[in-house]
Design an enzyme around this catalytic site. Structure first.
Site, PDB file in Angstrom:
ATOM      1  N   HIS A 134      17.281  32.595  32.629  1.00 53.18           N
ATOM      2  CA  HIS A 134      17.992  33.618  31.681  1.00 53.18           C
ATOM      3  C   HIS A 134      19.160  34.285  32.351  1.00 53.18           C
ATOM      4  CE1 HIS A 134      14.852  32.954  28.822  1.00 53.18           C
ATOM      5  NE2 HIS A 134      13.782  32.958  29.854  1.00 53.18           N
TER       6      HIS A 134
ATOM      7  N   SER B  23      47.368  35.696  40.736  1.00 52.47           N
ATOM      8  CA  SER B  23      47.620  36.272  39.272  1.00 52.47           C
ATOM      9  C   SER B  23      49.275  36.477  39.423  1.00 52.47           C
ATOM     10  CB  SER B  23      46.845  37.552  39.061  1.00 52.47           C
ATOM     11  OG  SER B  23      47.800  38.216  38.222  1.00 52.47           O
TER      12      SER B  23
ATOM     13  N   GLU C 250      36.807  27.090  36.296  1.00 51.57           N
ATOM     14  CA  GLU C 250      37.083  27.099  34.740  1.00 51.57           C
ATOM     15  C   GLU C 250      37.543  25.955  34.082  1.00 51.57           C
ATOM     16  OE1 GLU C 250      37.748  31.923  34.960  1.00 51.57           O
ATOM     17  OE2 GLU C 250      39.400  30.645  35.270  1.00 51.57           O
TER      18      GLU C 250
ATOM     19  N   LYS D   3      44.188  39.048  42.994  1.00 51.42           N
ATOM     20  CA  LYS D   3      43.399  38.022  42.419  1.00 51.42           C
ATOM     21  C   LYS D   3      43.399  36.810  43.199  1.00 51.42           C
ATOM     22  CE  LYS D   3      42.037  38.461  38.536  1.00 51.42           C
ATOM     23  NZ  LYS D   3      40.572  38.708  38.167  1.00 51.42           N
TER      24      LYS D   3
END
Ligand code: ARG
Length: 462
Positions: free
Chosen positions: A158, A279, A292, A285
């Site tokens: 979990h 970024s 992703e 970043k």
């Protein structure tokens, strides 16, 4: 040669431009040109075997087919506005070169058997590229796993702290899943290695062609058993998409771990610059875009499978033009998985793990609660009672704002666990789980050896 379609003899009018536009598949099936040339060469030889063309004529057909194939490959082939698909374009190219002899090529075959022959050949080649990509990803995981066979990290359920495991064990969980994808792909390949050529439009031909010999020429394991099935079914394409959708799902879960582990709030791993993205606005970043996208592409693969499955369901037997809709999902699925595999394998290969951060996270006492209960079990306490006792201990300590590490020797003894403080140790906890298939360093090494054996080569190495 005019712009007229292949069937113009029976028709008084040319097709409406919109009808032609809807039906044209050349834009995507041109990828089948190399396979269409191979299949057509094998068919020319079958015509020769049947005495329908001479050996010299078969040789001329082969030469013209290869010329057309080369011209398509190097971009010099002059496609015609009326070329409906790659099969008709290649046949036209051959006929323009050879005249009447070219016009003999299509005897005893149909685009219905030809297209499935081409597509099977294409998919089998794609599957072997995909298989190489899977092997690369597995090897990347095995290399890290060997290096981190002893690296303790918090295992989660979990997404919450559960029990200590080793990083190597966690990584190999992904590797075993990918090994099953290879196995599925190999089983699919064996089932797909069937040549439809000779099935014709649906009912073979009267020309005494030998499909088994054609299958052999094309490197298929065997020829079709039923000509209607050979031109009607698309389960080879559907199963391919199902197998790669499962593989894509596995990769998406691996990618999710890459994104999570490299989250700076966790700090368990860092992305190599070559696999991180910046970024446009925020100079700080280093984003996990590769992971992703790899995670997201699984949805697209499922979409490809869904698109084809909805085309097929309820379709009566025999060829229908609906079946032309098999190719775009097939190509898209194969392209998508190939690109995900290459990028994600590179991303995983170049990850740097931070064992100290994991070790630190594995100090969390909750991770050892089960070990305390199991220590009680080893001294004869029934598990339910042991679970309750440890649970009550944790509740009491929390209320007293204390930690398990502050228990005195007497308190340990009262609990029924004299000297129990040693149990709060990650290295000990993973070594104590020494059974095969568990997270212990020796199990991780044994798993890595077994995976290398399954890959059938020397040890995975950088
Ligand atoms: N382009 C077609 C396909 O991909 C080839 C078969 C056409 N056959 C036919 N009967 N219209 O399925």
């Amino acid at each position: 040669m005019t712009d007229a379609p292949l069937w113009s003899g029976r028709f008084a009018k040319p097709p409406a431009p919109e009808a032609e536009a809807l039906g044209r598949s050349l834009g995507f099936d041109v990828r089948l040109a190399p396979q269409d040339v191979e299949a057509s060469v094998a068919h020319a030889r079958a015509l020769e075997d049947a005495g329908l063309v001479t050996s010299d004529e078969a040789g001329q057909l082969e030469k013209a087919l290869r010329e057309v194939g080369d011209a398509i490959a190097d971009g010099t082939f002059a496609f015609h506005p009326a070329d409906e698909d790659v099969h008709s374009a290649i046949e036209r190219g051959v006929t323009e070169r050879l005249g009447d002899l070219g016009a003999k090529l299509h005897a005893g075959r149909s685009r219905n058997d030809l297209v499935m022959t081409d597509l099977r050949l294409w998919l089998l080649a794609a599957a072997s590229r995909i298989d190489e990509g899977i092997v690369r990803a597995i090897r990347a995981l095995v290399v890290h796993a060997r290096e981190h066979a002893e690296t303790v990290m918090p295992g989660t359920t979990h997404a919450r702290l559960a029990q200590p495991v080793t990083l190597g064990h966690h990584l190999l969980a992904h590797a075993w899943a990918l090994l099953r994808d290879r196995e599925r792909l190999a089983q699919w390949s064996a089932r797909t290695s069937v040549s439809p050529l000779g099935a014709g439009a649906l009912g073979t031909s009267t020309l005494r062609l030998d499909p088994a010999r054609t299958a052999e020429r094309l490197g298929f394991a065997r020829a079709f058993e039923n000509s209607i099935d050979a031109v009607s079914d698309r389960d080879a394409v559907q199963e391919f998409l199902a197998v790669i959708a499962i593989c894509g799902t596995h990769l998406s879960r691996l990618a999710a771990d890459v994104a999570r582990f490299t989250d700076e709030s966790l700090g368990w791993a860092s992305l190599d610059d070559a696999y991180a993205t910046g970024s446009s606005m925020m100079p700080n970043k280093r984003n996990p875009d590769v992971a992703e996208l790899a995670r997201a592409k699984a949805g697209r693969l499922l979409g490809d499978l869904t698109a084809l499955t909805s085309t097929l369901q309820g379709l009566p037997l025999g060829y229908h033009r609906d079946l032309q809709e098999d190719k775009e999902p097939a190509f898209d699925g194969a392209d998508t998985l190939e690109s995900v595999l290459a990028a994600l394998a590179g991303c995983v290969e170049t990850l740097t793990f931070h064992p100290e951060a994991m070790r630190e996270a594995a100090l969390a006492e909750g991770l050892y609660a089960t070990d305390l209960a199991e220590a009680l079990v080893r001294s004869g306490v029934p598990f339910r009672e042991a679970h309750r006792r440890v649970g009550e201990l944790l509740r009491r300590l929390e209320a007293e704002a204390r930690t398990v590490r502050t228990l005195s020797p007497d308190e340990w003894a009262n609990l029924g666990l004299p000297g129990g403080a040693v149990l709060l140790d990650g290295d000990r906890a993973v070594r104590a789980r020494s059974m095969p298939g568990g997270p212990s360093p020796e199990s991780v090494r044994a798993q890595a050896d077994a995976i290398d054996r399954a890959l059938g080569a020397e040890r995975s190495a950088r």
